[in-house]
Design an enzyme around this catalytic site. Structure first.
Site, PDB file in Angstrom:
ATOM      1  N   PHE A 154       0.871  -1.183   0.000  1.00 30.12           N
ATOM      2  CA  PHE A 154       0.000   0.000   0.000  1.00 30.12           C
ATOM      3  C   PHE A 154       0.904   1.229   0.000  1.00 30.12           C
ATOM      4  CE2 PHE A 154      -2.755   2.977   2.611  1.00 30.12           C
ATOM      5  CZ  PHE A 154      -3.732   3.161   1.654  1.00 30.12           C
ATOM      6  N   LEU A 156       1.615   4.734   0.203  1.00 27.46           N
ATOM      7  CA  LEU A 156       1.049   6.014   0.618  1.00 27.46           C
ATOM      8  C   LEU A 156       2.166   6.956   1.082  1.00 27.46           C
ATOM      9  CD1 LEU A 156      -1.516   7.637   1.286  1.00 27.46           C
ATOM     10  CD2 LEU A 156      -1.497   6.562   3.532  1.00 27.46           C
ATOM     11  N   ARG A 215      12.220 -16.512  38.836  1.00 34.53           N
ATOM     12  CA  ARG A 215      13.459 -15.863  39.260  1.00 34.53           C
ATOM     13  C   ARG A 215      13.492 -15.682  40.778  1.00 34.53           C
ATOM     14  NH1 ARG A 215      18.751 -14.583  38.279  1.00 34.53           N
ATOM     15  NH2 ARG A 215      19.241 -12.441  38.884  1.00 34.53           N
ATOM     16  N   GLY A 229      15.388  -7.782  34.295  1.00 31.02           N
ATOM     17  CA  GLY A 229      16.703  -7.263  34.689  1.00 31.02           C
ATOM     18  C   GLY A 229      17.683  -7.351  33.535  1.00 31.02           C
ATOM     19  N   GLU A 256       1.030   3.890  10.473  1.00 30.59           N
ATOM     20  CA  GLU A 256      -0.410   4.042  10.216  1.00 30.59           C
ATOM     21  C   GLU A 256      -1.035   5.139  11.080  1.00 30.59           C
ATOM     22  OE1 GLU A 256      -2.894   0.703   9.272  1.00 30.59           O
ATOM     23  OE2 GLU A 256      -1.147  -0.581   9.118  1.00 30.59           O
TER      24      GLU A 256
END
Lengths: 382, 260
Positions: free
Chosen positions: A123, A125, A271, A342, A366
């Site tokens: 497309f 544009l 963790r 982390g 967009e």
């Protein structure tokens, strides 16, 4: 109110999730690292019906409602932004304009191939000088005898420079409107047309496994009948396409947020620090609680916008809200997810690193977040 | 070639199974339910047979009403119709009882071949397939990794300890699946939409002419459920060189684990 999805929508979620987990998840990191578009995974996505989801069966589509389409994009994005981009751009931007504005001959010529995933359509544009300001575009089309002659260039065009790319819809200036503004018209240009060049864009931050192209048109001659709709329809076609496209970008934000949140939650439960899972620390638990809440809000907003669209009611305001909100929610969720991981969150061994990068496009592509706020503010009467 | 697939809905193999408060059942609220993976192989094989020889694929399930979801998924994969036998009396019945009900239901459906999973991954009984064949008086070949049909006979490769056996039977017959038979397809999006219009019949024991009273004797009583013992952590074999590590490993196996 009824918050239940239909049996079919639930099944679509389940099957697409299974497909994404089995087929995409194992290769997503590697394709991203190598900045590689995969035709084989695109074809596989086509085989299970992920292209042409809202297109009627008469043109080879799957004949689904918009919410089903959005759920499918969400489930792919939950695993990988790049493949979700191929699907979302393929359906909303590639297939959408052809399906909604093309004549029967054009639909018969292109849609069956695009709906099966054998081929992709771009497309065209955005231009180097025309992003949010569509008025800055310079690509022109002039009628000469039975041919249109196109000149200009486009940039950041998804699905337009890979071995499956079949052609592009190109918006060009075809004159001046009575109010002095340019008149836009869309044209269909097939790959291989002399003077048309599609160049892959590399070294991207995000969506590294999706195809992005720069398009060049140097005296490209196309038959007169390659016009999409009528002369001068281009601007409205573009706006309508972007309204629908916003929902699929929102789905990518929602799915990406869901995937990053699940990764963060899983990691936080595994963790151990200071002798217990870090999910037991309020600082981490509250982050995850915020993520869960925002994802719930995002999903309700997006599904409501789809619900409105499926009932042929105005949905443009809600689509802009959903696009803006879902993409920003994914920003906050991926930020939390990386923080929870982390040091490991900064490494490519963990998917949240890729999700963190992939998110940024959603606030830009967009229609930027700023443009969405303009759209919303106009709808509320500012 | 009409193929009948026996299919069971089971908790997803990725589900975290927790024992419920009563100590004799599992928590089902958050469970995700799927087609038993071995039955998924059966559906795929049936679809391939139909693609090669024509005919129909029927899915037959004994289970709760919720099991209709699993049948619909098989219909979305491409099966033609489904039959769900559901009856409160069957709750907690043993595998032989399930086999009797399946056999009774199968008598009402025309078939040349029945394909079943070798076992359901929830109770791991390995019984239903063969028991259905016995009840129907047809041959059964279990653990099949390859099948070929010609002139009303089926020839199968089945896994046995340390090898593969080739076994043949006349049709109608029943086979059970083993991993490696095929790679099941996904239910496609258009397949899911088409499944909506495919027939799914619900039946009770009375519909099959079975007396619910006779099934009460087959109830299993679960006395207690216990989670498997937690796995102990691994042990790292110390040593500077590969030789040293090997020597240490042999010592541990010999002196501590006493495997030889």
């Amino acid at each position: 109110m009824d918050f239940d999805l239909s049996i079919e929508q639930e099944m679509i979620r389940k099957e697409v999730r299974k497909f994404a987990k089995k087929e995409i998840a194992p290769i997503a990191a590697e394709l991203d690292e190598n900045e590689e578009f995969s035709s084989s995974i695109t074809r596989k996505m086509g085989e299970i019906g992920l292209f042409g989801m809202i297109v009627s069966e008469a043109y080879g589509g799957q004949g689904l409602d918009y919410l089903s389409y959005i759920i499918a994009v969400e489930e792919i994005a939950r695993v990988d932004g790049s493949q979700a981009a191929t699907i979302a751009a393929g359906n909303s931007l590639g297939i959408g304009p052809l399906y909604y504005f093309g004549n029967d001959a054009q639909k018969k010529r292109y849609l069956p191939k695009l709906c099966s995933g054998e081929a992709l359509w771009g497309f065209g544009l955005t231009e180097p000088t025309a992003g949010s300001d569509a008025g800055g575009s310079k690509t022109t089309a002039v009628l000469e005898g039975n041919e249109w002659i196109l000149n200009g260039s486009k940039i950041f065009i998804t699905n337009a420079a890979c071995d499956l790319s079949l052609g592009v819809t190109v918006q060009a200036i075809t004159g001046t409107r009575p109010n002095g503004k340019p008149e836009y018209t869309c044209f269909l240009v097939e790959h291989g047309t002399p003077g048309f060049k599609a160049v892959p864009m590399h070294r991207k931050l995000m969506w590294r496994a999706s195809s992005t192209a720069e398009l060049y048109f140097d005296n490209v001659r196309i038959p007169k009948e390659n016009i999409l709709g009528n002369k001068g329809d281009g601007f409205h076609q573009m706006l309508q396409t972007l309204d629908g496209g916003r929902l699929s970008i929102a789905a990518m934000g929602l799915g990406g947020a869901q995937g990053a949140y699940e990764a963060g939650l899983k990691y936080a439960k595994e963790r151990q620090q200071f002798g217990q899972p870090i999910s037991k620390f309020q600082a981490i638990a509250f982050k995850l609680a915020d993520c869960a809440m925002e994802i719930e809000c995002a999903r309700n907003l997006l599904y409501k916008a789809c619900w409105l669209r499926d009932r042929k009611r105005p949905f443009e305001k809600e689509a802009a809200m959903a696009k803006l909100y879902c993409s920003e929610v994914m920003g906050r969720v991926t930020d939390h997810a990386v923080q929870i991981h982390g040091g490991y969150g900064l490494m490519k061994e963990y998917d949240v690193e890729r999700f963190y990068r992939d998110q940024k496009l959603l606030e830009i592509g967009e229609g930027t977040s700023e443009v969405q706020r303009i759209v919303i503010s106009r709808y509320i009467g500012c | 070639m009409d193929v009948l697939v026996l299919l069971k809905q089971v908790p997803s193999t990725e589900s975290i199974i927790e024992i419920a408060g009563d100590g004799v059942s599992i928590k089902t609220d958050d469970l995700k339910w799927v087609i038993n993976p071995y039955d998924e192989l059966a559906v795929e094989e049936a679809l391939r047979l139909r693609e090669a020889h024509g005919g129909t694929v029927t899915i037959l399930t004994v289970g709760r009403e919720k099991a209709a979801e699993a049948i619909r998924t098989a219909l979305a994969m491409g099966a033609d119709k489904g039959v769900l036998v559901s009856d409160p009396v069957l709750e907690g019945c043993d595998p032989l009882c399930t086999a009797k009900v399946l056999a009774a239901a199968a008598k009402e459906i025309p078939f040349d071949l029945i394909i079943a999973g070798q076992r359901a991954v929830d109770d791991d009984a390995y019984m239903v397939g063969s028991a259905v064949a016995e009840a129907l008086g047809i041959p059964s070949i279990t653990m099949v990794i390859k099948e070929e049909i010609s002139e009303n006979r089926i020839q199968c490769q089945k896994t046995i300890d340390g090898g593969v056996a080739v076994v043949e039977a006349p049709l109608p017959a029943l086979i059970t699946t083993q991993r490696g038979l095929n790679e099941p397809r996904y239910a496609s999006l258009p397949g899911i939409m088409k499944a909506k219009k495919k027939p799914l019949d619900s039946k009770t024991l009375a519909d099959l002419g079975l007396d619910p009273q006779t099934f009460t004797a087959f109830k299993m009583k679960i006395v207690a459920l216990n989670p498997p013992p937690e796995r102990k952590g691994g042990q790292v074999v110390e040593g500077e060189t590969a030789q040293e590590k090997a020597r240490e490993l042999v010592r541990i196996l010999h002196e501590e684990a006493k495997v030889f």
